[in-house]
Write an enzyme that holds these catalytic residues in place. Sequence first.
Site, short mmCIF file in Angstrom:
data_model
loop_
_atom_site.label_atom_id
_atom_site.label_comp_id
_atom_site.label_asym_id
_atom_site.label_seq_id
_atom_site.Cartn_x
_atom_site.Cartn_y
_atom_site.Cartn_z
CG HIS A 164 -90.68 -16.16 -22.55
ND1 HIS A 164 -90.28 -15.08 -21.80
CD2 HIS A 164 -91.40 -15.64 -23.58
CE1 HIS A 164 -90.75 -13.96 -22.33
NE2 HIS A 164 -91.43 -14.27 -23.42
CG ASP A 376 -85.54 -22.11 -16.04
OD1 ASP A 376 -86.38 -21.63 -16.82
OD2 ASP A 376 -85.57 -21.92 -14.81
#
Length: 471
Positions: A164, A376
């Site tokens: 992720h 991110d």
Amino acid sequence: MVASNRLPVILKREADATWSVEPAAGGLVTAMEPAMRRRGGIWVGWSGSPEVGQRELERALGSELEERPYEMRAVGVEEVVHRRFYEGFSNQVLWPVLHGFPPSSATDSHDWESYRDVNRRFARVLARVAGPTDLLWVHDYHLMLVAEELRALGMEGRIAFFLHTPFPRLPELKKAPHHQALVRGLLSYDLVGFQTPRHESNFLEAVDAIGVRAVEGNRWAPPEAPPARRRGRSGHFPISIDFDEFAKGAESPRVLDRSTRLLRELDGRALILGVDRLDYTKGLPEKLHGFNRALRRFPELRGNVVLRQLVVPSREAVPAYAETKARIEALVSEINRQWGGEAWTPVDYRYERWEREELLAHYRIADAALVTPVNDGMNLVAKEFCAANAGSGVLILSAFAGAAGDLGHSALLVDPGDGEGLAHAIGTACAMPRAERTSRMTTARRSVRHRDVHRWVSGFLEAGGRVGAPQ
Ligand code: ADP
Ligand code: F6P
């Protein structure tokens, strides 16, 4: 079967020895929970409290557990081992390094041993519950070594992994102790998925660097198998959200009611929204600097906009998180002292968790969202804002969020390190004509609806179903 460090619930023992249960926060759970609800399966993970295993989970959730369309298995780990695994190796070595930050110097070899240990325990639980034809889907940086452990236990079935977070370039990766063992461990998976093509190619560069045999493009021969027996491969699969859940939820009577009250409270001021887990990767100080500059540069914003910044408590036992929180709070006070007064507080800072309806009401009415991570993997907040917004909000998005891949055309893209650019984007968003706002938001919503989390799951499982066979 899914495995992740966190289950979608957090169990806490109260003073009266009863259990409280709250939903877990974070991108992984937001994405996977609706998928599990739709497809069923078994979710293996941590209950949120050390030493709390399956028995306590069943006791705490009672009949609620049976009503869920999927099963849960809690992996109980002793407190000290879990602390070294989670706060130590996972969040003071891997998390910073994967995001391009240096690892903490406070880590030691016990943290690494605990990381291996917890990965081994997950593997044992998975080996017990998995059937021979099950596809095991392991998630995130906490569990990179699970496949290697499963292979050592004799598991021959398909095992896939999705990261992720970002995956860094080699010079950054090398800052993590044991990085070679981690990369080698990932090669025991049949499929290793990343958020973006860049993260995938960084990984392939690392595979090459450890001199693994027979890497052809994005395929490799796993270290423990004869090359002819099976091949592993990588891929990129940008994660998403359940669009309908956010879009329809934002139109529910309770959210509409809350939105109306929020608008009344704002009293005509524009709402700029920030929603971030407490994390130094989320660019919170950078966002505040940018907002401060915007107030200096555009006098018309003073008294007319509010930055409501929700910071969701996270990993508070890790020193870097406490330091980040202190830095954010000092900046908020400084801005409010400099520009605010009796009648107006420029930054309305909240350090708390919100219920989903509260979050949706804010997404719905916000005139702009500031999503400015310095790095991110994806950032689902950006997608949630688009799905739930009433139609003319402006997304100001960091170019360093994976979400920029899907939303780059409709958002105002910024470099969070460039305060002047950020201030300019805030000014532009606040002055943007309604027609342009609506057109950008319509495009963004179309993109999130089209590539939602169910499509992501299907794409990943389809790729996972095709791998692992002898070739
Ligand atoms: P990360 O995975 O790093 O936390 P993301 O932006 O991808 O970052 O995901 C954050 C998730 O946390 C979002 O799905 C968001 O809705 C959720 N979230 C934000 N605030 C809260 C809250 N107060 N309570 C529960 N979940 C929250
Ligand atoms: O990848 C980001 C992530 O680690 C997710 O796994 C999780 O959703 C989120 O951060 C929350 O972090 P934690 O599980 O440490 O509270």
